[in-house]
Design an enzyme around this catalytic site. Structure first.
Site, PDB file in Angstrom:
ATOM      1  N   ASN A   1       6.596 -43.889  67.985  1.00  0.00           N
ATOM      2  CA  ASN A   1       5.710 -43.010  68.758  1.00  0.00           C
ATOM      3  C   ASN A   1       4.383 -43.750  68.929  1.00  0.00           C
ATOM      4  O   ASN A   1       3.614 -43.867  67.969  1.00  0.00           O
ATOM      5  CB  ASN A   1       5.515 -41.687  67.988  1.00  0.00           C
TER       6      ASN A   1
ATOM      7  N   LYS B   1       1.871 -42.867  70.565  1.00  0.00           N
ATOM      8  CA  LYS B   1       0.730 -41.947  70.745  1.00  0.00           C
ATOM      9  C   LYS B   1      -0.111 -42.404  71.951  1.00  0.00           C
ATOM     10  O   LYS B   1       0.440 -42.890  72.927  1.00  0.00           O
ATOM     11  CB  LYS B   1      -0.103 -41.878  69.463  1.00  0.00           C
TER      12      LYS B   1
ATOM     13  N   HIS C   1       4.962 -32.195  68.175  1.00  0.00           N
ATOM     14  CA  HIS C   1       4.291 -33.093  67.214  1.00  0.00           C
ATOM     15  C   HIS C   1       3.073 -32.360  66.643  1.00  0.00           C
ATOM     16  O   HIS C   1       2.397 -31.612  67.359  1.00  0.00           O
ATOM     17  CB  HIS C   1       3.868 -34.380  67.922  1.00  0.00           C
TER      18      HIS C   1
ATOM     19  N   GLU D   1       0.199 -33.283  66.054  1.00  0.00           N
ATOM     20  CA  GLU D   1      -1.072 -33.542  66.748  1.00  0.00           C
ATOM     21  C   GLU D   1      -1.210 -32.638  67.977  1.00  0.00           C
ATOM     22  O   GLU D   1      -2.325 -32.342  68.410  1.00  0.00           O
ATOM     23  CB  GLU D   1      -1.177 -35.026  67.110  1.00  0.00           C
TER      24      GLU D   1
ATOM     25  N   GLU E   1       7.901 -34.068  59.516  1.00  0.00           N
ATOM     26  CA  GLU E   1       6.695 -34.873  59.360  1.00  0.00           C
ATOM     27  C   GLU E   1       5.618 -34.047  58.655  1.00  0.00           C
ATOM     28  O   GLU E   1       4.915 -33.254  59.307  1.00  0.00           O
ATOM     29  CB  GLU E   1       6.161 -35.290  60.718  1.00  0.00           C
TER      30      GLU E   1
ATOM     31  N   GLY F   1      -0.303 -40.814  59.457  1.00  0.00           N
ATOM     32  CA  GLY F   1      -1.447 -41.708  59.672  1.00  0.00           C
ATOM     33  C   GLY F   1      -2.374 -41.837  58.473  1.00  0.00           C
ATOM     34  O   GLY F   1      -3.484 -42.336  58.605  1.00  0.00           O
TER      35      GLY F   1
ATOM     36  N   SER G   1       3.674 -42.112  57.795  1.00  0.00           N
ATOM     37  CA  SER G   1       3.291 -43.371  57.157  1.00  0.00           C
ATOM     38  C   SER G   1       4.488 -44.226  56.723  1.00  0.00           C
ATOM     39  O   SER G   1       4.436 -44.917  55.710  1.00  0.00           O
ATOM     40  CB  SER G   1       2.362 -43.104  55.967  1.00  0.00           C
TER      41      SER G   1
HETATM   42  C1  PEP Z   1       3.752 -39.871  63.873  1.00  0.00           C
HETATM   43  O1  PEP Z   1       2.816 -39.918  64.629  1.00  0.00           O
HETATM   44  O2  PEP Z   1       4.739 -39.208  64.186  1.00  0.00           O
HETATM   45  C2  PEP Z   1       3.680 -40.605  62.610  1.00  0.00           C
HETATM   46  C3  PEP Z   1       4.626 -40.400  61.729  1.00  0.00           C
HETATM   47  O3  PEP Z   1       2.625 -41.454  62.456  1.00  0.00           O
HETATM   48  P1  PEP Z   1       2.425 -42.528  61.272  1.00  0.00           P
HETATM   49  O4  PEP Z   1       3.720 -43.271  61.116  1.00  0.00           O
HETATM   50  O5  PEP Z   1       1.313 -43.392  61.726  1.00  0.00           O
HETATM   51  O6  PEP Z   1       2.094 -41.747  60.036  1.00  0.00           O
END
Ligand code: PEP
Length: 252
Positions: free
Chosen positions: A10, A12, A93, A95, A164, A170, A209
């Site tokens: 992803n 983003k 997601h 976010e 998630e 992040g 992460s």
């Molecule tokens: C994500 O944005 O779905 C995500 C898991 O980000 P990261 O791997 O940076 O934690």
């Protein structure tokens, strides 16, 4: 339904055409690592170019509007992303849930629009740090699933769920493998309750992460069908470390 691990990047709101070389390098490596299903979700502006440049990996969107078209300035419909080359879209997601107040009902409408447009869909769920501290994490995720997943049985084969935990995205903090296994078991139970036998085959990805250093451990956790990767998907080098770990998973 395939049981290959599914590794999804992803991007983003990262990436201009200068990043197409990363997509090409990921695509070339995927040709060698056929045990893994690899996908990238670049920003809307790069979907068509990544689809053209990277012929092997799947290309998806990070979101879509539930309507087919209309007076929705700045939005992009499922039909449009499909037309640009997307074969799937991420919806829900954290976010978007947090930044745009997206409700479960809206996420469900987007998922149904994606499926109606002929795509598959990755539905994201996950608890906040406060939810977990209060012991409500399973409850929260179960409610998100019930409210966000499409109703129809026919849709189940096009669904992937991404667990998630919001506090892991992040941040460099990952859930423990025990916590991941416990949540994935709860998600599996809910999927079976919602879809019956088909729910057994829906892949559940972990996200939060994931990187080349922790991927092997996470990907061998029970009922982890792959990973949704943010930061570590932005360069071919860091993303490939995760894809290689996924390829080696069944050899361990
Ligand atoms: C994500 O944005 O779905 C995500 C898991 O980000 P990261 O791997 O940076 O934690």
């Amino acid at each position: 339904m395939t049981t290959r691990p599914f590794i999804v990047g992803n991007w983003k709101m990262h990436g201009t055409r200068s990043m197409l070389s990363e997509a090409r390098a990921i695509d070339r490596a995927a040709e060698r690592l056929i045990k893994v299903e690899v996908a990238l979700a670049p920003p809307f502006t790069l979907i068509h170019a990544v689809h053209k440049e990277a012929g092997l990996i799947a290309v998806g969107a990070q979101d879509c509007h539930p309507a087919d078209g209309g007076a929705h300035t700045g939005d992009v419909s499922a039909i449009m992303v499909k037309d640009a080359g997307a074969s799937f879209t991420i919806v829900g997601h954290s976010e978007r849930r947090a930044g745009y107040g997206e409700t479960n009902a809206l996420v469900k409408a987007k998922a149904e629009a994606a499926i109606a447009a002929g795509m598959s869909v990755i539905v994201c769920v996950g608890e906040t740090e406060d939810d977990r501290a209060a012991g409500k994490h399973v409850d929260v995720v179960t409610r998100q699933l019930k409210g966000s997943l499409p109703d129809s049985d026919g849709a189940a084969e096009r669904i992937t769920v991404a667990y998630e935990p919001v506090w892991a995205i992040g941040t460099g903090n990952t859930a423990t493998t025990d916590d991941i296994a416990a949540m994935h078991a709860a998600i599996r139970a809910k999927l079976v309750a919602l879809y019956g036998e088909v729910g057994e085959a829906i892949r559940i990805l972990y996200g939060g992460s994931v990187n080349a250093g922790n991927a092997a451990e996470i990907l061998t956790t029970p009922d982890v069908g792959g990973a949704l990767v943010g930061g570590a998907s932005l360069t071919a080098e860091s993303f490939l470390g995760i894809i290689v770990a996924a390829a080696e998973r069944d050899e361990a």
